[in-house]
Design an enzyme around this catalytic site. Structure first.
Site, PDB file in Angstrom:
ATOM      1  N   ARG A  40      32.434  32.169  34.999  1.00 36.19           N
ATOM      2  CA  ARG A  40      32.314  31.201  33.920  1.00 36.19           C
ATOM      3  C   ARG A  40      31.334  30.061  34.148  1.00 36.19           C
ATOM      4  O   ARG A  40      30.975  29.370  33.206  1.00 36.19           O
ATOM      5  CB  ARG A  40      33.695  30.646  33.567  1.00 36.19           C
ATOM      6  CG  ARG A  40      34.502  31.636  32.747  1.00 36.19           C
ATOM      7  CD  ARG A  40      35.934  31.201  32.606  1.00 36.19           C
ATOM      8  NE  ARG A  40      36.584  31.212  33.909  1.00 36.19           N
ATOM      9  CZ  ARG A  40      37.841  30.880  34.109  1.00 36.19           C
ATOM     10  NH1 ARG A  40      38.591  30.468  33.112  1.00 36.19           N
ATOM     11  NH2 ARG A  40      38.375  30.943  35.311  1.00 36.19           N
ATOM     12  N   ARG A  89      30.576  38.262  27.992  1.00 36.59           N
ATOM     13  CA  ARG A  89      32.014  38.503  28.002  1.00 36.59           C
ATOM     14  C   ARG A  89      32.697  38.213  26.663  1.00 36.59           C
ATOM     15  O   ARG A  89      33.884  38.524  26.492  1.00 36.59           O
ATOM     16  CB  ARG A  89      32.670  37.624  29.084  1.00 36.59           C
ATOM     17  CG  ARG A  89      32.784  38.246  30.460  1.00 36.59           C
ATOM     18  CD  ARG A  89      33.824  39.353  30.533  1.00 36.59           C
ATOM     19  NE  ARG A  89      35.073  39.001  29.871  1.00 36.59           N
ATOM     20  CZ  ARG A  89      35.995  38.197  30.364  1.00 36.59           C
ATOM     21  NH1 ARG A  89      35.838  37.684  31.555  1.00 36.59           N
ATOM     22  NH2 ARG A  89      37.084  37.916  29.692  1.00 36.59           N
ATOM     23  N   TYR A 103      51.537  38.107  43.560  1.00 36.14           N
ATOM     24  CA  TYR A 103      51.458  38.265  42.097  1.00 36.14           C
ATOM     25  C   TYR A 103      52.503  39.254  41.597  1.00 36.14           C
ATOM     26  O   TYR A 103      53.142  39.043  40.564  1.00 36.14           O
ATOM     27  CB  TYR A 103      50.060  38.732  41.672  1.00 36.14           C
ATOM     28  CG  TYR A 103      49.041  37.615  41.685  1.00 36.14           C
ATOM     29  CD1 TYR A 103      49.072  36.610  40.728  1.00 36.14           C
ATOM     30  CD2 TYR A 103      48.051  37.562  42.658  1.00 36.14           C
ATOM     31  CE1 TYR A 103      48.141  35.577  40.745  1.00 36.14           C
ATOM     32  CE2 TYR A 103      47.117  36.533  42.676  1.00 36.14           C
ATOM     33  CZ  TYR A 103      47.170  35.544  41.715  1.00 36.14           C
ATOM     34  OH  TYR A 103      46.270  34.525  41.734  1.00 36.14           O
ATOM     35  N   ASP A 144      38.271  42.339  39.846  1.00 34.25           N
ATOM     36  CA  ASP A 144      39.335  41.381  40.142  1.00 34.25           C
ATOM     37  C   ASP A 144      40.289  42.027  41.131  1.00 34.25           C
ATOM     38  O   ASP A 144      40.375  43.259  41.195  1.00 34.25           O
ATOM     39  CB  ASP A 144      40.084  40.971  38.870  1.00 34.25           C
ATOM     40  CG  ASP A 144      40.963  39.751  39.142  1.00 34.25           C
ATOM     41  OD1 ASP A 144      40.435  38.635  39.092  1.00 34.25           O
ATOM     42  OD2 ASP A 144      42.153  39.927  39.443  1.00 34.25           O
ATOM     43  N   ARG A 147      33.056  33.951  43.722  1.00 39.36           N
ATOM     44  CA  ARG A 147      33.041  33.665  42.290  1.00 39.36           C
ATOM     45  C   ARG A 147      31.665  33.214  41.790  1.00 39.36           C
ATOM     46  O   ARG A 147      31.568  32.391  40.888  1.00 39.36           O
ATOM     47  CB  ARG A 147      34.084  32.596  41.916  1.00 39.36           C
ATOM     48  CG  ARG A 147      35.512  33.019  42.135  1.00 39.36           C
ATOM     49  CD  ARG A 147      35.983  33.887  40.984  1.00 39.36           C
ATOM     50  NE  ARG A 147      37.326  34.365  41.205  1.00 39.36           N
ATOM     51  CZ  ARG A 147      38.407  33.849  40.640  1.00 39.36           C
ATOM     52  NH1 ARG A 147      38.307  32.852  39.814  1.00 39.36           N
ATOM     53  NH2 ARG A 147      39.581  34.370  40.890  1.00 39.36           N
TER      54      ARG A 147
END
Ligand code: CP3
Length: 352
Positions: free
Chosen positions: A39, A48, A159, A84, A35
């Site tokens: 962010r 973004r 998921y 992702d 990561r």
């Protein structure tokens, strides 16, 4: 395609990161962060703005820019392809989105055999934007290796079955215990999709791949061995012929490290719970290790970051190959300057 036929230069092949993965001598311990794009970087938040996560993954120029941002800023030894784990599922038509602050949410969770019909094989045409983006990236990156990645079958299944993020994976594990045949079929299909997705990335120019088995630490070793390891092993086997290093990462995997060693990767990622000198005993010989500074250490002072980093490096001193990383991804509120300083500290401290 063999190692010397992959579309990478000899400078890339000789990079500290790829040498460490192959357990060869290195000029310094290589560093990258899970990561590292995202962010924590203001330049990421800027590009973004107004673009939904999954849409951003389908725009090759944007993917290239976001992947390069942490390389420019932090001087890390590898780039990780911006995408992702749910991108290949979206690409075969699964109705899902990534909700900000939540994670992947699936419209129609997979709970029955009939639901399996939602899954079909992935072809390179389904993800042509990945091939295009990696082509752009490898030109820009020069000698810096690009890591491709995919979610491992268990983590993707969690998921798909839960329908979104979960703390306890009750529906996924209920299927694993209650309908082992359906479970095995689901994981086997996900292994094929994952393998196909990694192949696309390697053929486009990725010089290593990481399988994110992030949530597998929720399993007991016997269940992992019986119900999950065959699918992860199938993925590693499917890409073994390319000769690019294969990294296997999970969180909370202290009791599974020996089995992860057996599953077939070349490099095993370790979270912060097990020191690397103990992890190497559990993983067994013939593997490099990746890790494992606690990502929350970056919220302390530079002195404490250095002291905790020295503990990681000291524990790694006897390893055949060590890739420095955090024990899990960079947290979004991390100060990016703390990451830049950390890269510099590891490079300086380990220069040979
Ligand atoms: O720099 C990199 O590491 C490459 C980018 C990357 C992303 N996701 C981008 C992303 C990687 C390697 C992933 C993998 C991923 N995605 C994993 C495995 C890694 C791990 O953390 O164990 C998992 C479990 C996911 C699923 C997922 N996607 C979650 C849990 C979230 C966070 C949701 C949130 O908003 O907190 C995402 C979204 C996501 N993937 C973001 C990024 C940069 C944040 C979304 C945004 O920026 O709007």
């Amino acid at each position: 395609m063999s190692a010397n036929e992959t579309p990478q230069t000899s400078a890339t092949y000789d990079s500290a990161f790829l040498r460490a993965c192959r357990r060869e001598p290195v000029p310094h311990t290589p560093v990258w962060f899970m990561r590292q794009a995202g962010r924590s970087l203001p330049e990421y938040r800027k590009v973004r703005e107004g673009i939904p996560m999954l849409e951003s993954c389908m725009r090759p120029e944007l993917v290239t820019e976001i992947t390069l941002q942490p390389v420019r800023r932090h001087n890390v030894d590898a780039a990780i392809y911006y995408s992702d784990i749910v991108v290949p599922l979206k690409a075969i038509g699964i109705d899902l989105e990534i909700k900000p602050g939540v994670g992947p949410v699936v419209d129609r969770p997979i709970r029955t055999r009939a639901d399996l019909a939602q899954l079909r094989d992935l072809t390179p045409e389904d993800v042509s934007y990945v091939t295009e983006a990696i082509g752009l990236l490898t030109r820009e990156l020069g000698a810096t290796p690009l890591i491709g990645f995919a979610g491992a079958p268990f983590t993707l299944a969690s998921y798909l079955i839960e329908g979104g993020p979960s703390r306890s994976y009750e529906n996924a594990k209920a299927m694993m215990y209650g309908d082992p045949e359906l479970w095995a079929d689901l994981l086997d299909r996900l292994a094929d999709i994952t393998a196909a997705f990694l192949k696309v990335q390697i053929e486009a120019g990725a010089s290593a791949v990481q399988l994110f088995d992030s949530w597998v630490g929720s399993l007991a070793p016997a269940d992992y061995r019986r119900s999950v390891m065959p699918a992860s092993a199938k993925v590693f086997e499917a890409v073994a012929g390319y000769g690019v290093p294969r990294i296997h990462f999970g969180v909370g995997t202290g009791e599974l490290l020996n089995l992860m060693g057996e599953a077939g990767a070349d490099v095993v990622g370790v979270d912060w719970r097990v020191p690397l000198d103990e992890a190497v005993r559990r993983v067994g010989p013939g593997k490099a290790l990746q890790g494992n500074l606690d990502p929350t250490v970056l919220f302390t002072t530079p002195e404490i970051v250095e002291a905790k980093t020295r503990e990681v490096l000291d524990a790694a001193a006897g390893l055949e190959g060590h890739v420095f990383n955090l024990g899990h991804g960079v947290m979004p509120s991390t100060d990016p300057d703390a990451l830049t300083r950390l890269v510099d500290y590891v490079h300086t401290r380990t220069a040979r």
